[in-house]
Design a protein around this motif. Structure first.
Motif, short mmCIF file in Angstrom:
data_model
loop_
_atom_site.label_atom_id
_atom_site.label_comp_id
_atom_site.label_asym_id
_atom_site.label_seq_id
_atom_site.Cartn_x
_atom_site.Cartn_y
_atom_site.Cartn_z
N ILE A 1 43.52 19.53 39.63
CA ILE A 1 44.62 19.76 40.86
C ILE A 1 44.85 21.34 41.05
O ILE A 1 44.63 21.79 42.40
N LEU A 2 44.84 22.19 39.97
CA LEU A 2 44.82 23.51 40.24
C LEU A 2 43.65 24.30 40.69
O LEU A 2 43.85 25.25 41.55
N GLU A 3 42.57 23.60 40.54
CA GLU A 3 41.20 24.09 40.91
C GLU A 3 41.04 23.81 42.65
O GLU A 3 39.93 24.31 43.11
N LYS A 4 41.62 22.68 42.95
CA LYS A 4 41.41 22.34 44.36
C LYS A 4 41.40 23.25 45.31
O LYS A 4 40.37 23.54 46.03
N PRO A 5 42.47 24.29 45.47
CA PRO A 5 42.51 25.30 46.32
C PRO A 5 41.07 26.35 46.41
O PRO A 5 40.93 26.79 47.33
N PHE A 6 40.62 26.28 45.31
CA PHE A 6 39.52 27.21 45.26
C PHE A 6 38.03 26.70 45.57
O PHE A 6 37.21 27.11 45.21
N ALA A 7 38.16 25.37 45.59
CA ALA A 7 36.91 24.39 45.66
C ALA A 7 36.21 24.92 47.16
O ALA A 7 34.96 24.76 47.10
N ARG A 8 36.92 25.51 48.01
CA ARG A 8 36.28 25.84 49.31
C ARG A 8 35.41 27.06 49.35
O ARG A 8 34.90 27.56 50.32
N ILE A 9 36.02 27.89 48.29
CA ILE A 9 35.32 29.37 48.10
C ILE A 9 33.67 28.99 47.91
O ILE A 9 33.21 28.19 46.90
N PRO A 10 32.83 29.71 48.81
CA PRO A 10 31.50 29.29 48.62
C PRO A 10 30.77 29.81 47.38
O PRO A 10 29.77 29.27 46.96
N GLN A 11 31.15 30.99 46.93
CA GLN A 11 30.64 31.66 45.81
C GLN A 11 30.47 30.47 44.50
O GLN A 11 31.84 30.15 44.12
N ARG A 12 29.45 30.20 43.94
CA ARG A 12 29.31 29.31 43.05
C ARG A 12 30.04 29.53 41.76
O ARG A 12 30.77 28.87 40.97
N GLN A 13 30.02 30.80 41.32
CA GLN A 13 30.63 31.29 39.99
C GLN A 13 31.98 31.54 40.09
O GLN A 13 32.73 31.49 39.18
N VAL A 14 32.50 31.96 41.53
CA VAL A 14 33.79 32.54 41.77
C VAL A 14 34.80 31.26 41.78
O VAL A 14 35.88 31.28 40.83
N ASN A 15 34.39 30.28 42.21
CA ASN A 15 35.40 28.96 42.44
C ASN A 15 35.73 28.10 41.30
O ASN A 15 36.72 27.50 41.10
N LYS A 16 34.74 28.55 40.08
CA LYS A 16 35.14 27.93 38.76
C LYS A 16 36.16 28.77 38.11
O LYS A 16 36.48 28.20 37.06
N GLU A 17 36.37 29.81 38.87
CA GLU A 17 37.49 30.98 37.93
C GLU A 17 38.84 30.83 38.83
O GLU A 17 39.67 31.57 38.22
N GLY A 18 39.13 29.90 39.43
CA GLY A 18 40.41 29.56 40.16
C GLY A 18 41.68 29.41 39.17
O GLY A 18 42.62 30.31 39.31
N GLY A 19 41.49 28.77 38.03
CA GLY A 19 42.62 28.61 37.07
C GLY A 19 42.86 30.02 36.46
O GLY A 19 44.05 30.33 36.28
N ALA A 20 41.75 30.74 36.03
CA ALA A 20 41.84 32.22 35.44
C ALA A 20 42.59 33.15 36.41
O ALA A 20 43.45 33.89 36.25
N PHE A 21 42.34 33.08 37.73
CA PHE A 21 42.85 34.01 38.71
C PHE A 21 44.55 33.66 38.75
O PHE A 21 45.12 34.78 38.94
N ALA A 22 44.60 32.19 38.95
CA ALA A 22 45.88 31.93 38.93
C ALA A 22 46.70 32.24 37.75
O ALA A 22 47.92 32.69 37.80
N LEU A 23 46.10 32.42 36.73
CA LEU A 23 46.74 32.76 35.29
C LEU A 23 47.35 34.46 35.23
O LEU A 23 48.39 34.71 35.08
N GLY A 24 46.24 35.06 35.85
CA GLY A 24 46.63 36.45 36.21
C GLY A 24 47.74 36.75 36.95
O GLY A 24 48.41 37.61 36.77
N LEU A 25 47.68 35.86 38.19
CA LEU A 25 48.92 36.02 39.27
C LEU A 25 50.20 35.96 38.46
O LEU A 25 51.05 36.70 38.62
N GLY A 26 50.10 34.64 37.80
CA GLY A 26 51.37 34.68 36.89
C GLY A 26 51.88 35.72 36.02
O GLY A 26 53.00 36.27 35.73
N LEU A 27 50.91 36.13 35.10
CA LEU A 27 51.14 37.12 34.12
C LEU A 27 51.56 38.49 35.06
O LEU A 27 52.32 39.27 34.33
N GLY A 28 51.08 38.79 36.15
CA GLY A 28 51.23 40.24 36.94
C GLY A 28 52.80 40.00 37.11
O GLY A 28 53.58 41.00 37.20
#
Length: 604
Positions: free
Chosen positions: A142-169
């Protein structure tokens, strides 16, 4: 601007290695090494059929095109690894959330009428969700769904990690010193300049570098240690659980207790960098471009100069000593010579300047001089109107006083001293300023010259010529009892905001050195006395003074002899401890009743 960027970068580096950041380091470390799905994609038999193919360890391997053929194994027969970019995603999210919400968060929250703590709650919620995602694969999908539309193959798999960074910030932002204070004040006021943006971005980069190194270390361990690869699922559950525990700890302020128990090993470096003279000069006056021309002038110059248009008196909470307490507009004083005096009522340096201001007002008011006091508080108690009224009455301050509680006008003038005097000519231009005490004869000379420029026919009285003993040379400087601003402290290391037992050093205290004995609580604004509290300082001056608050007694001991007992009662007030005819060097020891609060020493 380059200097400002360097100050921000160094301030961020200090923050990222300070005790306040320690609770999030385990999360950052594990986040860098829990990218199990990338490794799963290269294992024999891994699913590669198309979008949302399930991963053996939970989560999804999101693709936007048919998967290519699996890469050939290396010479040893091992499948090639796809690079785990989770460390970069975590830190990128942290930088984005810090820079954006620190500068614009308050403005957005105010515009939407949301609670002031909403950003903290969002950060806590993100931590819990990311933690649940690592434990429960359906939540991660569910958390990775918003990043599934990003075309870069390697970027969209890091959506959860990016969201984690948002929270830590969002959660680690409060852990900082003067640099972050300057940024957050600008953000709170909605006054975002190029300098503030540069300071914010450089600070964010500074905080990101050590955290990125820590996350990359986690990734390295995960890649090199066989146990990490074999137990990837277990480690993901551990990381998720740790994030949830961290969120609960932050919510119930448990982490604060842990941080207070740790020694503040970065305080010394922070003082030298963030609280240095260069940093203060850079960090003051960042919020308004109209004051840049003030840099043309220097403190106590020997001649009048053009320092640019006088900045306005802004952000004032109220006025004293004006008809109906109405505000004074500097534009209404065109044709007059105006002296702006930055002061605060409990500052003895400011108190000593008052008689000179009184003399000048009496001597030159009829010739066109107007004095405006800008009361810019050092401490929270100095923001209370009643305290300022009482202090002004005791000192005999009769000229208009602006209550600059948010230091908005202080920032407009790029000021950093109590007292400070700015002379404005009849055209509204700053022509001279003097920081601190002394050189009153020079300031009076500049006043007389400006009055003559405004009206060449004016008849001026003789100079006031008040006698002035220049004790500033060799005199012990003002000393704050603040865990961040104290200077000359020696003895048991200070413990922030927590009662601790201190001991005087065995060797005699050198000049201008201060030490504690007994139980004290060292806070930012004041030190609070506990059982058997004693304080010693070796000073040189005619008199020593201390701002005290609370109810109790203070025994004053000078060079081993008790000289007086002071009864302290009520709100913070300046108390005279010693009073001699001539300057002398002495060891002053104070024995304070439990509960008394000590703010700052001043010497005359």
């Amino acid at each position: 601007m380059l200097t400002l960027a360097l100050i921000g970068l160094l301030g961020g580096l200090i923050t990222a290695v300070s005790p306040c950041i320690l609770p999030v380091l385990p999360v950052v470390f594990l986040a860098g090494g829990t990218g199990g799905k990338e490794d799963d994609r290269t294992k024999p038999g891994a699913a590669t059929e198309g979008p949302d193919a399930p991963s053996p360890h939970g989560g999804t391997a999101v693709l936007t095109a048919p998967a290519p053929a699996a890469p050939a194994p290396d010479a040893a027969g091992r499948p090639p690894r796809t690079r785990n970019r989770r460390p970069y995603a975590v830190v990128a999210g942290l930088v984005v959330s810090f820079a954006f919400f620190t500068l614009l968060g308050v403005t957005i929250i105010s515009a939407l009428g949301l609670p002031q703590d909403i950003l903290r709650y969002i950060g806590l919620g993100l931590l819990v969700l990311i933690g649940l995602g690592l434990i429960l694969p359906p939540v991660e999908r569910i958390l990775e769904k918003p990043f599934a539309r990003i075309p870069q193959r390697q970027v969209n798999k890091e959506g959860g990690a990016f969201a984690l960074g948002l929270g830590l910030g969002l959660l680690y932002v409060p852990c900082a010193g003067p640099v972050l204070a300057a940024i957050t004040v600008a953000g709170a006021r909605g006054e975002i300049s190029a300098d503030i943006v540069v300071l914010t971005l450089s600070f964010a980069v500074g905080t990101a570098v050590p955290l990125l190194a820590f996350a990359l270390a986690g990734r390295r361990v995960a890649e090199r240690v066989a146990a990490f690869r074999k137990r990837a699922r277990v480690l993901r559950v551990i990381a998720g659980s740790l994030m949830i525990v961290l969120a609960l700890g932050l919510a119930f302020d448990v982490t604060a207790a842990i941080q207070r128990a740790l020694p503040d090993y970065t305080s010394g470096v922070q003082k030298k960098i963030e609280d240095s003279d260069a940093a203060r000069q850079q960090l003051s006056g960042l919020y308004d471009d109209s004051n840049k021309e003030l840099s043309r002038c220097e403190d106590g110059a020997d001649e009048l100069r053009s320092c640019g248009q006088a900045p306005p008196l802004e952000g004032i909470d109220g006025w004293l000593n004006t008809p109906g307490n109405r505000p004074v507009d500097l534009k209404s004083l065109r044709g007059k010579v105006t002296l702006i005096d930055f002061w605060t009522y409990s500052c003895i340096n400011c108190q000593r300047a008052v008689p000179h201001l009184q003399d000048w007002e009496r001597a030159y008011e009829d010739a066109g001089l107007r004095i405006i006091g800008v009361h810019s508080p050092e401490f929270a108690f100095e923001k209370k109107r009643g305290n300022v009224v009482s202090g002004a009455e005791k000192l005999g301050v009769t000229w208009p006083v602006a209550l600059d509680n948010d230091l908005a006008t202080w920032d407009n003038y790029r000021n950093r001293f109590w007292p400070a005097k700015y002379l404005i000519d009849a055209e509204g231009t700053v022509r001279y300023f003097k920081f601190g005490e002394g050189e009153y004869d020079k300031t009076e000379k500049m006043i007389r010259e400006l009055l003559r420029q405004a009206d060449p026919t004016v008849t001026l009285p003789e100079p006031t010529g008040r006698a002035m003993d220049d004790l500033t040379t060799g005199r012990t400087p003002e000393t704050y009892l603040s865990n961040l601003r104290i200077r000359g402290y020696t003895g048991t290391p200070l413990v922030d905001d927590k009662p601790a037992v201190y001991r005087f050093p065995r060797e005699p205290l050198a000049l201008d050195k201060l030490s504690l004995d007994g139980t004290w609580t060292a806070g930012y604004e004041h030190f609070t006395a506990g059982p058997d509290a004693r304080l010693a300082i070796t000073y040189r001056a005619k008199n020593a003074n201390l701002v005290l608050a609370g109810t109790g007694k203070v025994t004053v001991v000078v060079d081993g002899k008790a000289t007086r007992t002071i009864d302290v009662s009520g709100s913070p007030t300046l108390y005279r401890l010693t009073d001699d005819k001539d300057p002398r060097t002495a060891r002053l020891e104070l024995r304070l009743d439990e509960g008394l609060q000590a703010y700052a020493f001043t010497f005359g």
